[in-house]
Motif scaffolding. Structure first.
Motif, PDB file in Angstrom:
ATOM      1  N   GLU A  89       0.854  -1.193   0.000  1.00 55.06           N
ATOM      2  CA  GLU A  89       0.000   0.000   0.000  1.00 55.06           C
ATOM      3  C   GLU A  89       0.892   1.246   0.000  1.00 55.06           C
ATOM      4  OE1 GLU A  89      -3.721  -1.846   2.529  1.00 55.06           O
ATOM      5  OE2 GLU A  89      -1.914  -1.182   3.598  1.00 55.06           O
ATOM      6  N   GLY A  90       0.309   2.354   0.337  1.00 54.82           N
ATOM      7  CA  GLY A  90       1.053   3.611   0.308  1.00 54.82           C
ATOM      8  C   GLY A  90       0.562   4.478  -0.837  1.00 54.82           C
ATOM      9  N   ARG A  91       0.448   5.775  -0.592  1.00 52.54           N
ATOM     10  CA  ARG A  91      -0.139   6.689  -1.570  1.00 52.54           C
ATOM     11  C   ARG A  91       0.640   6.705  -2.884  1.00 52.54           C
ATOM     12  NH1 ARG A  91      -0.572  12.817   0.278  1.00 52.54           N
ATOM     13  NH2 ARG A  91       1.695  12.539   0.205  1.00 52.54           N
ATOM     14  N   HIS A  92       1.968   6.524  -2.815  1.00 51.83           N
ATOM     15  CA  HIS A  92       2.790   6.676  -4.007  1.00 51.83           C
ATOM     16  C   HIS A  92       3.101   5.361  -4.714  1.00 51.83           C
ATOM     17  CE1 HIS A  92       3.468  10.881  -3.055  1.00 51.83           C
ATOM     18  NE2 HIS A  92       3.858  10.544  -1.837  1.00 51.83           N
ATOM     19  N   GLN A  95       1.925   4.931  -8.424  1.00 57.11           N
ATOM     20  CA  GLN A  95       2.722   5.694  -9.396  1.00 57.11           C
ATOM     21  C   GLN A  95       4.088   5.036  -9.618  1.00 57.11           C
ATOM     22  OE1 GLN A  95       0.938   6.894  -6.853  1.00 57.11           O
ATOM     23  NE2 GLN A  95       0.548   9.106  -7.073  1.00 57.11           N
TER      24      GLN A  95
END
Length: 759
Positions: A89-92, A95
């Protein structure tokens, strides 16, 4: 112009589809959140304690054998954790993964959209490996595998990928914890993971999938082009043997722009990647080497002012106003390769290697390109407006493997000498004999360097002649044939030799029998004594430290005596000094040390010549310091004793003179000018009662008197008093002559003591 350059460009131009059977890269890792059931959040870089925890909750990874799934640690020794238990997971992270997919698709030559399906987390602890195998299709549309190696501390674990007759070994570790290395390869490729030797390798494995009705992508195939290029390269190699007009190397500039830091086979784009793949495969078939480099074309010439007669000094492609100057005729140009990269991505320290126009493929590849830099220099003095412009492109460079040393020597001695020293050290460290490839390569390189050695006979002695480096390498190799050949071709021909090379020369000659070593010394002296007399005196002094009856050294001593500067030769002293050899105490000491050890009669002749030429062999600056040297066994020989006696007589005669300060203000005058202004100066110097004289006059007259004082070395201090008009030159008598005599007396006493103690 050779047809090979045009044919190579035509063939490589047909390889338009980018991509290869594998690709690799580095992606920025922006703090992903990796969580594993039973362990919890995983810190990156991976901590040793968490590596143990992951192994504890993992299962042995199986492998497929036909329809069966088998666990056999002799084939696959690693650990796996499946997708249900792993959360990335993780917001970046999306991308980051998308960027990897984009680079992987480009590297594999896939233009359609692709997806990455997480397959499993693999843990390779110490000793883990996976032997060569092919991946099976694990999902509809799967055509390749993506391996993402997360930051961890480990060694080993390289990924080896094979496709047909090609193979690559990829080290997917990164030193930066904020980066992740990745590789992608087609599913039909054989691949293996080499054993991890320390630490733990943590990898995310993805299936690369292409959705749609078409068939799965296949690795680009340029078999036809590769065969044609290989045949061309083989023909090129064969043509080299009988035609000097055939280019030594071929340089193929690429389409895209790449900077030096990013230059790497793995980052080539589009048709560049396709051309590199074709050329690399063909070169391997034709026994050739391929490298990447930056090729730079520099052009110099005349320019003119534009319509507005502006005064701009430089231009770049981002400038809006570029019409102030106009480029004119090209007077000179230079093409060179730099920033070398090997196929494995490692830099190669070859420096700058020149390129000839007939090596560029296709011919004149910069013709329609915009320059990367353009600089103008305004007119000054008799010189008109000039320009300098540069074009830079990455290029593929190919040459036959058996011509590698010939190409390397084009880089010059600044590159080849360090390379030769490295070869010699590596051979010595290996413990191999002279039949080893390293020794043969070093020997051949030294021979090529000696054959092409530049003529340094008229250069400054402080320029690096590289003679010491080459002799040091040959001595390390024990290559007596190479040493003898080099000394004959270079030092023995007067092409490259200086005093600083003597320690290396003597060390090299220790490998020879005394008679042969003496012959080589005599050869060097005979060839160089006329221009490098001080260097030859030092060499002969070193060679004669262990006196032996040797005809060759006697001839060398006679040659040195004949070349010794004297009389009419004094006019050439400026030229000799410019080259670094001069008449100084060291030369005299070396001369007498050498001649005394070899032939005392020659030493006596040398001393006689020196004493008969006091203008060239000045007592105070040359002979006295030389006679005070510690000359070892030569110190008590008649020639040296004669020189020392003459020097003692010289200093004692001056010591005997009275030494007292002037009794009044009268000062000696050597003023040669007889003009009225200098007449006043002479009368002032002769006046025993006047200490100061004020000469008030216009600047030209004051300057004339001041110059006369300086030229005649008058005992006067001068200042200009800027009061009133005209200004005044104030002259005050001093005791400079007496002070110089006091200083000289102190030096004479020291010299006397040194000369007596040297007896």
């Amino acid at each position: 112009m050779s047809s090979f350059v045009t044919e190579l460009a035509d063939l490589l131009g047909q390889a338009l589809r980018p991509g290869d059977f594998y690709t690799r890269g580095i992606a920025r890792l922006l703090a992903p959140s990796l969580t594993v059931d039973g362990v919890g959040p995983i810190a990156l870089p991976l901590l040793p304690v968490q590596a143990e925890q992951l192994v504890a909750v993992a299962e042995r990874a199986p492998y497929g054998r036909g329809p069966d799934t088998i666990i056999d640690t002799s084939v696959r020794n690693t650990w796996q954790i499946g997708p249900p238990r792993v959360r990335i997971e993780g917001r970046h992270w999306p991308q980051t993964l998308a960027a990897m997919l984009e680079l992987a698709a480009e590297g594999l030559g896939v233009s359609d959209p692709i997806e990455a399906e997480f397959y499993k987390l693999l843990i390779y602890d110490k000793g883990s490996f996976f032997v060569s195998h092919r991946d099976t299709e694990k999902a509809p549309g799967m055509f390749a595998t993506l391996v993402v190696v997360l930051p961890s501390f480990c060694t080993g674990g390289e990924l080896v990928v094979r496709h047909k007759d090609r193979s690559v070994q990829l080290d997917l570790r990164t030193e930066d914890p904020a980066e992740a290395a990745f590789a992608a390869f087609y599913a039909d490729c054989l691949h293996e993971v080499l054993p991890v030797t320390a630490g733990c390798r943590l990898s995310l494995i993805y299936n690369l999938i292409r959705r749609g009705t078409g068939g799965a992508p296949q690795p680009p195939s340029y078999a036809s082009e590769q065969d044609k290029v290989a045949a061309l390269l083989r023909g090129w190699r064969a043509a080299m043997d009988g035609d000097e007009a055939v280019p030594e190397k071929l340089v193929y500039p690429l389409e895209h722009a790449y900077t030096a830091p990013e230059l790497d086979f793995s980052v080539l784009k589009g048709a560049d990647a396709a051309a590199a793949g074709v050329l690399a495969a063909a070169a391997k078939q034709a026994d050739c080497a391929v490298h990447l480099a930056l090729v730079t074309l520099e052009e110099f010439g005349s320019a003119g002012y534009g319509d507005d007669y502006g005064r701009r000094r430089s231009w770049s492609r981002d400038d809006d106003d570029d019409d102030d100057f106009e480029v004119g005729e090209i007077d000179d140009w230079n093409i060179a390769l730099s920033d070398w990269r090997a196929p494995d991505g490692n830099p190669v320290p070859w420096g700058e290697i020149p390129v000839t126009e007939d090596e560029l493929s296709p011919p004149d590849p910069f013709h329609e390109l915009e320059p990367d830099e353009l600089h103008f220099e305004e007119a000054s003095g008799n010189a008109g407006v000039s320009f300098e412009r540069r074009y830079r492109r990455a290029a593929l460079v190919v040459w036959p493997n058996d011509r590698a040393l010939a190409v390397l020597t084009q880089a010059g001695l600044g590159v080849t000498v360090p390379h030769l020293l490295d070869l010699a050290e590596r051979w010595a460290a290996s413990g191999a004999d002279r039949a080893s490839p390293l020794w043969r390569e070093a020997h051949e390189l030294a021979e090529r360097m000696g054959d092409d050695w530049p003529d340094h006979s008229g250069t400054l002695v402080n320029e690096d002649s590289h003679t010491t480096g080459l002799l040091t390498a040959l001595t390390r190799l024990g290559d007596t044939d190479g040493i003898s050949g080099f000394l004959c071709r270079v030092a023995g021909a007067g092409k490259g030799y200086a005093r600083r090379d003597n320690p290396a020369v003597i060390a090299a000659l220790e490998l020879f029998a005394p008679d042969r070593a003496a012959e080589l010394v005599a050869m060097i002296v005979a060839a160089n004594a006329g221009q490098r007399f001080a260097a030859c005196a030092d060499l002969l002094a070193r060679a004669a430290l262990s006196p032996k009856e040797n005809t060759a050294l006697a001839k060398a001593a006679a040659s040195l005596l004949g070349a010794m500067p004297r009389g009419a030769a004094a006019a050439k002293l400026r030229e000799w000094s410019w080259r670094g050899d001069k008449v100084d105490p060291a030369f005299v000491a070396d001369m007498l040390t050498a001649l005394s050890a070899i032939d005392a009669a020659l030493a006596d002749q040398a001393v006689a010549a020196m004493l008969d030429d006091p203008k060239l062999y000045d007592f105070d600056t040359v002979l006295v310091p030389a006679a005070a040297y510690k000359l070892g066994a030569a110190a008590n020989l008649p020639a040296v004793a004669r020189l020392r006696a003459a020097c003692l007589a010289h200093v004692r005669a001056r010591i005997a003179l009275p030494l007292a300060p002037p009794p009044d203000w009268k000062r000696a005058s050597t003023v040669g000018c007889r003009c009225a202004r200098c007449g006043e100066l002479s009368r002032f110097l002769a006046d025993a009662t006047q200490q100061t004289w004020t000469y008030r006059a216009v600047e030209a007259d004051r300057g004339h008197v001041a110059e006369t004082i300086r030229t005649a070395a008058c005992d006067l201090d001068t200042i200009t008093e800027k009061k009133g008009r005209p200004y005044s030159l104030i002259c005050t008598k001093n005791q400079a002559t007496h002070e110089r005599r006091v200083t000289q007396r102190q030096q004479d006493l020291r010299d006397e003591a040194s000369l007596v103690s040297a007896d």
